[in-house]
Design a protein around this motif. Structure first.
Motif, PDB file in Angstrom:
ATOM      1  N   SER A 107      38.754  -8.090  30.523  1.00  0.00           N
ATOM      2  CA  SER A 107      39.216  -9.231  29.725  1.00  0.00           C
ATOM      3  C   SER A 107      38.041 -10.055  29.229  1.00  0.00           C
ATOM      4  O   SER A 107      38.029 -10.537  28.088  1.00  0.00           O
ATOM      5  N   ILE A 108      37.038 -10.226  30.077  1.00  0.00           N
ATOM      6  CA  ILE A 108      35.830 -10.948  29.669  1.00  0.00           C
ATOM      7  C   ILE A 108      35.116 -10.196  28.550  1.00  0.00           C
ATOM      8  O   ILE A 108      34.660 -10.783  27.570  1.00  0.00           O
ATOM      9  N   PHE A 109      35.032  -8.873  28.691  1.00  0.00           N
ATOM     10  CA  PHE A 109      34.306  -8.061  27.718  1.00  0.00           C
ATOM     11  C   PHE A 109      35.038  -7.951  26.384  1.00  0.00           C
ATOM     12  O   PHE A 109      34.405  -7.750  25.344  1.00  0.00           O
ATOM     13  N   THR A 110      36.364  -8.073  26.389  1.00  0.00           N
ATOM     14  CA  THR A 110      37.135  -7.829  25.166  1.00  0.00           C
ATOM     15  C   THR A 110      37.882  -9.046  24.646  1.00  0.00           C
ATOM     16  O   THR A 110      38.446  -8.992  23.547  1.00  0.00           O
ATOM     17  N   SER A 111      37.912 -10.129  25.415  1.00  0.00           N
ATOM     18  CA  SER A 111      38.689 -11.310  25.045  1.00  0.00           C
ATOM     19  C   SER A 111      40.145 -10.949  24.793  1.00  0.00           C
ATOM     20  O   SER A 111      40.786 -11.462  23.880  1.00  0.00           O
ATOM     21  N   THR A 112      40.687 -10.068  25.629  1.00  0.00           N
ATOM     22  CA  THR A 112      42.096  -9.683  25.549  1.00  0.00           C
ATOM     23  C   THR A 112      42.717  -9.769  26.940  1.00  0.00           C
ATOM     24  O   THR A 112      42.014  -9.692  27.953  1.00  0.00           O
ATOM     25  N   TYR A 113      44.030  -9.902  26.972  1.00  0.00           N
ATOM     26  CA  TYR A 113      44.744  -9.903  28.242  1.00  0.00           C
ATOM     27  C   TYR A 113      44.830  -8.481  28.795  1.00  0.00           C
ATOM     28  O   TYR A 113      44.764  -7.502  28.039  1.00  0.00           O
ATOM     29  N   PRO A 114      45.008  -8.335  30.114  1.00  0.00           N
ATOM     30  CA  PRO A 114      45.171  -7.000  30.701  1.00  0.00           C
ATOM     31  C   PRO A 114      46.324  -6.207  30.089  1.00  0.00           C
ATOM     32  O   PRO A 114      46.252  -4.975  30.018  1.00  0.00           O
ATOM     33  N   THR A 115      47.347  -6.878  29.627  1.00  0.00           N
ATOM     34  CA  THR A 115      48.455  -6.169  28.974  1.00  0.00           C
ATOM     35  C   THR A 115      48.029  -5.551  27.654  1.00  0.00           C
ATOM     36  O   THR A 115      48.681  -4.626  27.162  1.00  0.00           O
ATOM     37  N   ARG A 116      46.934  -6.036  27.091  1.00  0.00           N
ATOM     38  CA  ARG A 116      46.410  -5.478  25.839  1.00  0.00           C
ATOM     39  C   ARG A 116      45.378  -4.385  26.107  1.00  0.00           C
ATOM     40  O   ARG A 116      45.474  -3.292  25.567  1.00  0.00           O
ATOM     41  N   HIS A 117      44.378  -4.671  26.966  1.00  0.00           N
ATOM     42  CA  HIS A 117      43.358  -3.646  27.194  1.00  0.00           C
ATOM     43  C   HIS A 117      43.822  -2.566  28.176  1.00  0.00           C
ATOM     44  O   HIS A 117      43.280  -1.461  28.185  1.00  0.00           O
ATOM     45  N   LYS A 118      44.796  -2.879  29.039  1.00  0.00           N
ATOM     46  CA  LYS A 118      45.478  -1.918  29.909  1.00  0.00           C
ATOM     47  C   LYS A 118      44.594  -1.324  31.011  1.00  0.00           C
ATOM     48  O   LYS A 118      44.949  -0.312  31.612  1.00  0.00           O
ATOM     49  N   LEU A 119      43.480  -1.933  31.289  1.00  0.00           N
ATOM     50  CA  LEU A 119      42.634  -1.467  32.386  1.00  0.00           C
ATOM     51  C   LEU A 119      43.104  -2.133  33.676  1.00  0.00           C
ATOM     52  O   LEU A 119      42.448  -3.022  34.215  1.00  0.00           O
ATOM     53  N   ASN A 120      44.263  -1.708  34.152  1.00  0.00           N
ATOM     54  CA  ASN A 120      44.896  -2.334  35.298  1.00  0.00           C
ATOM     55  C   ASN A 120      44.938  -1.427  36.517  1.00  0.00           C
ATOM     56  O   ASN A 120      45.513  -1.776  37.535  1.00  0.00           O
ATOM     57  N   TYR A 121      44.333  -0.257  36.420  1.00  0.00           N
ATOM     58  CA  TYR A 121      44.345   0.710  37.505  1.00  0.00           C
ATOM     59  C   TYR A 121      42.930   0.926  38.012  1.00  0.00           C
ATOM     60  O   TYR A 121      41.978   0.920  37.241  1.00  0.00           O
ATOM     61  N   GLN A 122      42.809   1.157  39.309  1.00  0.00           N
ATOM     62  CA  GLN A 122      41.496   1.264  39.917  1.00  0.00           C
ATOM     63  C   GLN A 122      40.805   2.602  39.640  1.00  0.00           C
ATOM     64  O   GLN A 122      39.611   2.729  39.819  1.00  0.00           O
ATOM     65  N   ARG A 123      41.523   3.625  39.217  1.00  0.00           N
ATOM     66  CA  ARG A 123      40.904   4.919  39.038  1.00  0.00           C
ATOM     67  C   ARG A 123      41.316   5.542  37.712  1.00  0.00           C
ATOM     68  O   ARG A 123      42.377   5.242  37.172  1.00  0.00           O
ATOM     69  N   TYR A 124      40.443   6.389  37.192  1.00  0.00           N
ATOM     70  CA  TYR A 124      40.765   7.094  35.968  1.00  0.00           C
ATOM     71  C   TYR A 124      41.851   8.118  36.248  1.00  0.00           C
ATOM     72  O   TYR A 124      41.780   8.886  37.195  1.00  0.00           O
ATOM     73  N   ASP A 125      42.877   8.126  35.428  1.00  0.00           N
ATOM     74  CA  ASP A 125      44.018   9.016  35.600  1.00  0.00           C
ATOM     75  C   ASP A 125      44.154   9.868  34.346  1.00  0.00           C
ATOM     76  O   ASP A 125      44.475   9.366  33.277  1.00  0.00           O
ATOM     77  N   THR A 126      43.896  11.174  34.476  1.00  0.00           N
ATOM     78  CA  THR A 126      43.973  12.063  33.314  1.00  0.00           C
ATOM     79  C   THR A 126      45.382  12.136  32.752  1.00  0.00           C
ATOM     80  O   THR A 126      45.566  12.425  31.574  1.00  0.00           O
ATOM     81  N   ALA A 127      46.377  11.846  33.588  1.00  0.00           N
ATOM     82  CA  ALA A 127      47.762  11.871  33.111  1.00  0.00           C
ATOM     83  C   ALA A 127      48.120  10.620  32.323  1.00  0.00           C
ATOM     84  O   ALA A 127      49.070  10.610  31.552  1.00  0.00           O
ATOM     85  N   LYS A 128      47.348   9.553  32.534  1.00  0.00           N
ATOM     86  CA  LYS A 128      47.610   8.295  31.830  1.00  0.00           C
ATOM     87  C   LYS A 128      46.304   7.724  31.268  1.00  0.00           C
ATOM     88  O   LYS A 128      45.870   6.624  31.630  1.00  0.00           O
ATOM     89  N   PRO A 129      45.632   8.456  30.392  1.00  0.00           N
ATOM     90  CA  PRO A 129      44.346   7.967  29.875  1.00  0.00           C
ATOM     91  C   PRO A 129      44.468   6.645  29.139  1.00  0.00           C
ATOM     92  O   PRO A 129      43.531   5.850  29.111  1.00  0.00           O
ATOM     93  N   GLU A 130      45.649   6.401  28.548  1.00  0.00           N
ATOM     94  CA  GLU A 130      45.824   5.147  27.822  1.00  0.00           C
ATOM     95  C   GLU A 130      45.792   3.946  28.752  1.00  0.00           C
ATOM     96  O   GLU A 130      45.556   2.813  28.318  1.00  0.00           O
ATOM     97  N   ASN A 131      46.013   4.150  30.047  1.00  0.00           N
ATOM     98  CA  ASN A 131      45.989   3.052  31.015  1.00  0.00           C
ATOM     99  C   ASN A 131      44.694   3.002  31.819  1.00  0.00           C
ATOM    100  O   ASN A 131      44.516   2.108  32.643  1.00  0.00           O
ATOM    101  N   THR A 132      43.822   3.961  31.615  1.00  0.00           N
ATOM    102  CA  THR A 132      42.622   4.021  32.437  1.00  0.00           C
ATOM    103  C   THR A 132      41.332   4.060  31.625  1.00  0.00           C
ATOM    104  O   THR A 132      40.244   3.992  32.188  1.00  0.00           O
ATOM    105  N   LEU A 133      41.423   4.156  30.302  1.00  0.00           N
ATOM    106  CA  LEU A 133      40.265   4.068  29.422  1.00  0.00           C
ATOM    107  C   LEU A 133      40.533   3.019  28.349  1.00  0.00           C
ATOM    108  O   LEU A 133      41.654   2.912  27.849  1.00  0.00           O
ATOM    109  N   LEU A 134      39.516   2.256  28.021  1.00  0.00           N
ATOM    110  CA  LEU A 134      39.671   1.250  26.979  1.00  0.00           C
ATOM    111  C   LEU A 134      39.899   1.927  25.629  1.00  0.00           C
ATOM    112  O   LEU A 134      39.180   2.862  25.256  1.00  0.00           O
ATOM    113  N   SER A 135      40.896   1.468  24.906  1.00  0.00           N
ATOM    114  CA  SER A 135      41.186   2.021  23.591  1.00  0.00           C
ATOM    115  C   SER A 135      40.005   1.840  22.650  1.00  0.00           C
ATOM    116  O   SER A 135      39.323   0.808  22.675  1.00  0.00           O
TER     117      SER A 135
END
Length: 357
Positions: A107-135
């Motif tokens: 959020s600091i790096f992007t000035s967006t809420y977690p619901t926008r950047h979606k980096l809310n998981y502690q580990r990279y998940d290949t099944a859910k890349p949209e939730n584990t990598l910044l768009s």
């Protein structure tokens, strides 16, 4: 605004330090500010524009604003920060965007809420890349700084699972250096030499402008500081269960690994993603009670993988004593936390001295 024009390598460092409370962090940043805000007295100040200022963003993980003199704390935990605050702008009204390191920093790096950047998981998940990598559609402060001509330098952990570079943090950085403020020493000569060597290693930007991101866990648990700092705010006669050395932390971690091996060695091997040879090596380390070898092993297989399977060493220790902790232990924890702030503040003072040169 605090401005310094002393040069090193013939480029200027202009310091504009702002103190921000974000998720129990205090971020001390040299920011490009275009905001109408207030000074420490609450008086409105004019907007600031500094297009060619150098920018340093310092994140001190788990630093509480209410344990700083600049925010009214009565203990003298932060003389360096307090002195800086007297010459700076302080934010008194800021809000957490998430409760742990990863989403808060994104959020600091992007000035967006977690619901926008979606980096809310502690580990990279290949099944859910949209939730584990910044768009790729979201820009980071580093990428924006690059466009304004600032050379971006990462000065933070390489192996921390909460700040994994490949999640999107690495975008826009030109250089990568391990964290400062990691030495467990009170030797001022050694610390000054350490910071001086760091400044020698940093590549001077061709146009004289830079953006540095510095992050430190020095204040974070397990709250162990060099001996002369450990009891800054506490009595020396404490004989409770809190650890005084990192060896005690590692001993508890070794005991946990041994228990996990005994319970289900196959499951542990799968979590660590290691083969039989590597697992045998871990068994040997646990058997020999070799803490330094365990540290090397953790780095060899990857700290994020290891800590997801085993846990963070400091948390593992405190989990082990949680049910038997006493009021005296809690008071000691608070004292040691303040000692950690004091030691971090001491190092910041030396760092700023070298920066001014």
């Amino acid at each position: 605004m605090d401005a310094h024009s002393n040069s090193k390598k013939s480029f200027k460092v202009k310091l504009t330090i702002s103190c921000l409370l974000v998720l129990g962090f205090v971020l001390l940043g040299l920011f490009l500010l275009f905001l109408a805000i207030t000074d420490r007295s609450g008086k409105a100040v004019a907007p600031i524009s500094c297009d060619h200022c150098n920018v340093i963003l310092i994140s001190l993980d788990t630093l509480r604003a209410d344990h700083l003199g600049a925010y009214g704390y009565t203990r003298n935990t932060s003389p360096t920060i307090d002195e800086l605050a007297d010459q700076s702008m302080i934010f008194h009204n800021s809000f957490v965007n998430a409760y742990f390191t990863l989403p808060s920093h994104m959020s600091i790096f992007t000035s967006t809420y977690p619901t926008r950047h979606k980096l809310n998981y502690q580990r990279y998940d290949t099944a859910k890349p949209e939730n584990t990598l910044l768009s790729e559609d979201i820009q980071t402060i580093t990428q924006i700084m690059n466009k304004s001509g600032h050379r971006a330098v990462w000065i933070a952990p390489f192996t921390d699972p909460h700040l994994e570079l490949q999640r999107g943090f690495e975008r826009g950085f030109w250089e990568f250096h391990e964290s400062l403020f990691t030495l467990q020493t009170e030797n001022i000569t050694l610390l000054r030499s350490y910071f001086d060597n760091f400044f020698r290693e940093i590549n001077e930007p061709s146009n004289g402008s830079f953006f540095w991101f510095l992050h430190s866990y020095a204040i974070h648990s397990p709250y162990i500081q060099p001996p002369s700092f450990l009891n800054t705010f506490a009595g020396k006669d404490y004989n409770g269960r809190l650890p005084d050395t990192y060896q005690a932390i590692f001993e508890t971690e070794l005991e946990k690994i041994k228990r996990l091996m005994d319970e289900n060695s196959t499951a542990l091997k799968d979590k660590l993603a290691i083969d039989n040879t590597s697992f045998s090596r871990l068994e040997s380390i646990v058997e020999s009670r070799n803490a330094s070898a365990l540290t090397e092993y953790r780095l060899a297989i990857g700290r994020p993988i290891f800590e997801r399977a085993i846990g963070y060493p400091g948390i593992t220790y405190y989990d082990a004593i949680r049910n038997n902790i006493t009021d005296n232990d809690i008071a000691q924890l608070n004292d040691r936390y303040d000692a950690g702030i004091y030691y971090m503040d001491f190092q910041l003072g030396l760092f700023f001295d070298e920066l001014k040169k």
